[in-house]
Write an enzyme that holds these catalytic residues in place. Sequence first.
Site, PDB file in Angstrom:
ATOM      1  N   ASP A   1      -7.155   5.244   4.395  1.00 36.32           N
ATOM      2  CA  ASP A   1      -7.309   5.021   2.957  1.00 36.32           C
ATOM      3  C   ASP A   1      -7.580   3.551   2.661  1.00 36.32           C
ATOM      4  OD1 ASP A   1      -6.969   5.990   0.081  1.00 36.32           O
ATOM      5  OD2 ASP A   1      -5.448   4.418   0.173  1.00 36.32           O
TER       6      ASP A   1
ATOM      7  N   HIS B   1       0.842  -1.202   0.000  1.00 31.21           N
ATOM      8  CA  HIS B   1       0.000   0.000   0.000  1.00 31.21           C
ATOM      9  C   HIS B   1       0.879   1.255   0.000  1.00 31.21           C
ATOM     10  CE1 HIS B   1      -2.665   3.154   1.643  1.00 31.21           C
ATOM     11  NE2 HIS B   1      -3.577   2.512   0.935  1.00 31.21           N
TER      12      HIS B   1
END
EC number: 4.98.1.1
Length: 423
Positions: free
Chosen positions: A380, A207
């Site tokens: 997120d 990520h």
Amino acid sequence: MISRKIISTINSKTFYNKSLSYCTVNNNKNTTININNNNEKPKIKTGILMLNLGGPSKLEEVEPFLTRLFTDKEIFKLPFQKYTGTLIAKRRSNAVMKLYEAIGGGSPIRKWTEKQGELLSSMMDKISPETAPHKHYIGFRYSDPLIADTLDQMENDNVERVVAFSQYPQYSCTTTGSSLNNLWKTLEEKQMQSKFKWSVIDRWQDHKGFIDATIHKIKKAYNQFNSKLRELDIDDVDANNNNNNNKPVLVFSAHSLPMSTVEKGDPYPQEVAETVCRVMDGLGIRDEETGKPLEYILAWQSKVGPLPWLSPKTSFVIEQLAKKGRNAIVIPIAFTSDHIETLSEIDIELQHLAKKCGMKLLVRSESLNDDPLIISAMADLVNTHLKSNKTIHSNQYHLKCPGCKDDSTFCRTISNPIQALKL
């Protein structure tokens, strides 16, 4: 309890609503009325269950923690597991207590997980009001709060949907897999399979937000290294006339695994390596003279017992670098917060070893803890996960390790998934 403030001047009357209790309003007075709703509880629309193995917050929790750890067949395969694991835990507890005493009397992992969860939930309420309210929960494997107790709390809070969010960015059957296996089994034992709708964030090794947060900490450590280097006035030429003493080697350190687990096909080593490669691709620190990136190596710490584990050991790497006159920055790459592996193994034991071996300077990159970048990364992750119409787990989630022969494991399933996908 539903509270409604009614401020009005109306005729005295008694009214009734099917979902509310009887209430009386007096004439010509501003009246505040609390109306009980006995049929409905306020709902938590989205629960975020933060999964981790945990750690003893107090010294008296050390032995129970070790007992749960050493009796877990997914971590250690021992003959007469319950008896042997309990005996090992009892014998090791005094020595382990001393380690926790040296870092303040307990592991800070619960404190940091609570802090991360609070900040994450608050941010999620702002960026995703349609899935709000959000509330974080902690489900530890070997210490309080245990998953069974947390499930009771979620039921009491009337949670609708839960995201099981592994706090290990890289998947291993011994960490994320063990936690999920325990979660699904506990739901079955408590007959709570239909209580919540589930989805899973089972890995996030690549990520961008996680990578960026790690890079930020490394750059900070690099600046600290250079500052301390100037203070020490270290000669930048070693015994072999190599101009490299002022160029640190980046030592990425991750928790090790038994080779017996790796040989079954556990994905952890390759996912840790992927994280390291992505960090190095984005780091951008280059030697001022040569223009080349900093040298780096991936090493493994926290080996337990005599059997083969992943290598090279972090301690071995530091020893060898010291012999060559090199210095190092150690980066905990598989941990999202401080705990005994960073505060004791690296900050105390590894620093002592480095000095003993003659290393002039060893700096540790800070753990992510409550840094705004890692909180944004987690938000997120969760937000993207909630917004997806198709994804309730990673693409790799259902792929069992090729050498896994334990048909009783639930770690690659999902109990009562949020969407009707074929599982």
